[in-house]
Design an enzyme around this catalytic site. Structure first.
Site, PDB file in Angstrom:
ATOM      1  N   SER A 151       9.306  96.052  80.278  1.00  0.00           N
ATOM      2  CA  SER A 151       9.722  94.684  79.968  1.00  0.00           C
ATOM      3  C   SER A 151      11.163  94.442  80.409  1.00  0.00           C
ATOM      4  O   SER A 151      11.994  95.365  80.397  1.00  0.00           O
ATOM      5  CB  SER A 151       9.596  94.490  78.459  1.00  0.00           C
ATOM      6  OG  SER A 151      10.299  93.344  78.061  1.00  0.00           O
TER       7      SER A 151
ATOM      8  N   TYR B 167      11.114  97.210  69.192  1.00  0.00           N
ATOM      9  CA  TYR B 167      10.153  97.035  70.295  1.00  0.00           C
ATOM     10  C   TYR B 167      10.823  97.353  71.633  1.00  0.00           C
ATOM     11  O   TYR B 167      10.312  98.128  72.441  1.00  0.00           O
ATOM     12  CB  TYR B 167       9.592  95.603  70.307  1.00  0.00           C
ATOM     13  CG  TYR B 167       8.896  95.265  71.606  1.00  0.00           C
ATOM     14  CD1 TYR B 167       7.642  95.796  71.897  1.00  0.00           C
ATOM     15  CD2 TYR B 167       9.498  94.441  72.567  1.00  0.00           C
ATOM     16  CE1 TYR B 167       7.007  95.514  73.106  1.00  0.00           C
ATOM     17  CE2 TYR B 167       8.876  94.153  73.767  1.00  0.00           C
ATOM     18  CZ  TYR B 167       7.633  94.690  74.036  1.00  0.00           C
ATOM     19  OH  TYR B 167       7.016  94.413  75.236  1.00  0.00           O
TER      20      TYR B 167
ATOM     21  N   LYS C 176      10.246 100.479  74.604  1.00  0.00           N
ATOM     22  CA  LYS C 176      10.042 100.328  76.054  1.00  0.00           C
ATOM     23  C   LYS C 176      11.057 101.173  76.822  1.00  0.00           C
ATOM     24  O   LYS C 176      10.724 101.852  77.789  1.00  0.00           O
ATOM     25  CB  LYS C 176      10.184  98.861  76.456  1.00  0.00           C
ATOM     26  CG  LYS C 176       9.045  97.981  75.988  1.00  0.00           C
ATOM     27  CD  LYS C 176       7.762  98.305  76.720  1.00  0.00           C
ATOM     28  CE  LYS C 176       6.579  97.602  76.111  1.00  0.00           C
ATOM     29  NZ  LYS C 176       5.282  98.179  76.458  1.00  0.00           N
TER      30      LYS C 176
HETATM   31  P1  NAD Z   1      -1.872  92.734  74.030  1.00  0.00           P
HETATM   32  O1  NAD Z   1      -1.544  93.024  72.617  1.00  0.00           O
HETATM   33  O2  NAD Z   1      -2.697  91.538  74.328  1.00  0.00           O
HETATM   34  O3  NAD Z   1      -2.551  94.003  74.714  1.00  0.00           O
HETATM   35  C1  NAD Z   1      -2.290  95.311  74.303  1.00  0.00           C
HETATM   36  C2  NAD Z   1      -3.627  95.971  74.031  1.00  0.00           C
HETATM   37  O4  NAD Z   1      -3.403  97.319  73.651  1.00  0.00           O
HETATM   38  C3  NAD Z   1      -4.388  95.289  72.888  1.00  0.00           C
HETATM   39  O5  NAD Z   1      -5.710  95.011  73.319  1.00  0.00           O
HETATM   40  C4  NAD Z   1      -4.360  96.312  71.768  1.00  0.00           C
HETATM   41  O6  NAD Z   1      -5.534  96.262  70.974  1.00  0.00           O
HETATM   42  C5  NAD Z   1      -4.252  97.615  72.555  1.00  0.00           C
HETATM   43  N1  NAD Z   1      -3.615  98.735  71.829  1.00  0.00           N
HETATM   44  C6  NAD Z   1      -2.397  98.766  71.213  1.00  0.00           C
HETATM   45  N2  NAD Z   1      -2.190  99.973  70.687  1.00  0.00           N
HETATM   46  C7  NAD Z   1      -3.280 100.733  70.963  1.00  0.00           C
HETATM   47  C8  NAD Z   1      -3.653 102.076  70.688  1.00  0.00           C
HETATM   48  N3  NAD Z   1      -2.878 102.888  69.971  1.00  0.00           N
HETATM   49  N4  NAD Z   1      -4.846 102.513  71.145  1.00  0.00           N
HETATM   50  C9  NAD Z   1      -5.667 101.693  71.843  1.00  0.00           C
HETATM   51  N5  NAD Z   1      -5.363 100.416  72.143  1.00  0.00           N
HETATM   52  C10 NAD Z   1      -4.180  99.946  71.711  1.00  0.00           C
HETATM   53  O7  NAD Z   1      -0.492  92.656  74.826  1.00  0.00           O
HETATM   54  P2  NAD Z   1      -0.211  92.193  76.315  1.00  0.00           P
HETATM   55  O8  NAD Z   1       0.561  90.925  76.261  1.00  0.00           O
HETATM   56  O9  NAD Z   1      -1.444  92.279  77.125  1.00  0.00           O
HETATM   57  O10 NAD Z   1       0.805  93.330  76.741  1.00  0.00           O
HETATM   58  C11 NAD Z   1       0.382  94.516  77.387  1.00  0.00           C
HETATM   59  C12 NAD Z   1       1.569  95.439  77.522  1.00  0.00           C
HETATM   60  O11 NAD Z   1       2.611  94.740  78.220  1.00  0.00           O
HETATM   61  C13 NAD Z   1       2.180  95.845  76.179  1.00  0.00           C
HETATM   62  O12 NAD Z   1       2.596  97.171  76.271  1.00  0.00           O
HETATM   63  C14 NAD Z   1       3.390  94.934  76.044  1.00  0.00           C
HETATM   64  O13 NAD Z   1       4.400  95.510  75.278  1.00  0.00           O
HETATM   65  C15 NAD Z   1       3.823  94.790  77.497  1.00  0.00           C
HETATM   66  N6  NAD Z   1       4.583  93.558  77.738  1.00  0.00           N
HETATM   67  C16 NAD Z   1       4.055  92.352  77.377  1.00  0.00           C
HETATM   68  C17 NAD Z   1       4.788  91.201  77.575  1.00  0.00           C
HETATM   69  C18 NAD Z   1       4.243  89.862  77.146  1.00  0.00           C
HETATM   70  O14 NAD Z   1       5.025  88.906  77.049  1.00  0.00           O
HETATM   71  N7  NAD Z   1       2.951  89.703  76.904  1.00  0.00           N
HETATM   72  C19 NAD Z   1       6.061  91.276  78.154  1.00  0.00           C
HETATM   73  C20 NAD Z   1       6.563  92.528  78.536  1.00  0.00           C
HETATM   74  C21 NAD Z   1       5.803  93.673  78.315  1.00  0.00           C
END
Ligand code: NAD
Ligand code: UDP
Length: 341
Positions: A124, A149, A153
């Protein structure tokens, strides 16, 4: 290639699955559905016409992950499986460190055992911290994060980088996302925050569809052109295409490489509200409230490296981001909980 999407049922993972399949790759999904729904898998199969192997398991469970890697010949893992709510991470730091760090460690251990050499990681822009000037460039030193958080990262990046130093066979690609919004143009998949949205766009979309009364804009006294914060919003499908490029790049070399995935164009909160109204025809009630703790006034990406090295750049504009968000929200007012269309 065959790609394991850890956390692949989530917002970004599901859109990435579509783009990987479109590019001719195979995908396997593992997710504990902690922040998603098995309905996503049905929607993905409907959208792509492909059968998608999907496992309900915790990515911290070494036995479960090893079994998946033993069943499917995997060339690359994409690690999306993280907890991501900034405010919640302040209240529950141990849960965040446990989930985010241990999913990473387990994946690395299981990959090594199974001989999987390539990993792409969802990082991120938050790792640039508070000190760096904008726009953010990959060559900058990481900064101090304002919440657990962000620190997870930053730490996960370090863990992956260290693992690649120790294992010359390992290829690590760290993708620093800016602000993903939007949805697939089919309206079949999109962002479905469980327990209420923390981020701007899903909040705006829920106001538009009548699930929330109004938006509170966190601060209008920032040193920005209209006083509201500015961010680099990127269409989730562009972000997903970036992953296809990253996976192909990861397989072509060893060591660690970092890429910003953003557009390079900042928009303010008021720009987003205006663009959403323009593209949906719905007016968004809002009021100004106090600043939200930890928010930076503005940041955006220098996106040159991804263009130069990956041959990737975002192509969808803010109107497309709003139109596709609205198409998803209108067709799925209750997200994935509504009966399948
Ligand atoms: P999201 O919550 O929609 O997707 C994450 C998925 O991981 C979910 O389906 C959740 O059920 C699964 N998950 C979490 N912990 C788990 C575990 N221990 N075992 C199995 N499954 C698990 O989030 P997203 O927006 O799709 O983000 C995906 C990644 O990108 C994340 O790591 C997030 O931190 C990172 N990210 C997201 C954003 C954003 O704005 N959406 C920005 C920067 C980074
Ligand atoms: N924001 C807002 N009201 C909300 C949610 C967000 O005014 O209900 C603002 C927030 O202050 C920030 C911008 O919208 O300036 C983007 O916030 P988001 O949480 O989506 O992303 P991030 O803070 O991670 O950049």
């Amino acid at each position: 290639m065959n790609i394991l999407l850890a956390g692949g049922a989530g917002y970004i993972g599901s859109h990435t699955a579509v783009e990987l399949l479109k590019a001719g790759h195979g995908v396997v999904i593992v997710d504990n559905y902690g922040n998603s729904s098995p309905e996503v898998i049905h929607r993905l199969e409907k959208l792509t016409g492909k059968n998608i192997p999907a496992y309900c398991a915790d990515v911290r469970d070494e036995k479960a992950v090893s079994e998946i890697l033993a069943t499917h010949p995997i060339d690359c893992v994409i690690h999306f499986a993280g907890l991501k709510a900034v405010g919640e991470s302040v209240r529950k730091p141990l849960e965040y460190y446990d989930n985010n760090i241990n999913t990473t460690l387990t994946l690395l251990k299981c990959m090594k055992k199974a001989g999987v050499r390539n990993i792409v990681f969802s990082s991120s822009a938050t790792v640039y911290g508070e000190e760096n000037p904008i726009p953010y460039v990959e060559t900058m030193k990481k900064g101090s994060c304002s919440n657990p958080y962000g620190w997870t990262k930053s730490m996960m990046e370090q863990i992956l980088e260290d693992a690649a130093v120790a294992d010359p066979e390992l290829s690590v690609v760290l993708l620093r996302y800016f602000n993903p919004i939007g949805a697939h143009e089919s309206g079949l998949i999109g962002e479905d925050p469980l327990g209420g949205p923390n981020n701007l766009m899903p909040y705006v979309a829920q106001v538009a569809v009548g699930r929330r009364d109004h938006l509170t804009i966190f601060g209008n006294d920032y040193p920005t052109p209209d006083g509201t914060c500015r961010r680099d919003y990127i269409h989730v499908v562009d972000l997903a295409v970036g992953h296809v490029k990253a996976v192909e790049f990861a397989a072509s070399r060893k060591g660690t490489e970092v890429f910003n995935l953003g557009t390079g164009n900042p928009y303010s909160v008021l720009d987003i509200v205006a663009a959403f109204e323009r593209n949906s025809g719905v007016s968004i009630r809002y009021e100004f409230g106090p600043r939200r703790a930890g928010d930076l006034p503005e940041f955006w990406a220098n996106a040159d490296k991804a263009r130069r090295v990956l041959g990737w750049e975002a192509s969808r504009d803010l109107d497309a981001m709003c139109r596709d968000t609205w198409n998803w929200q209108r067709n799925n007012p209750e997200g994935y909980r509504a009966p399948r269309g």
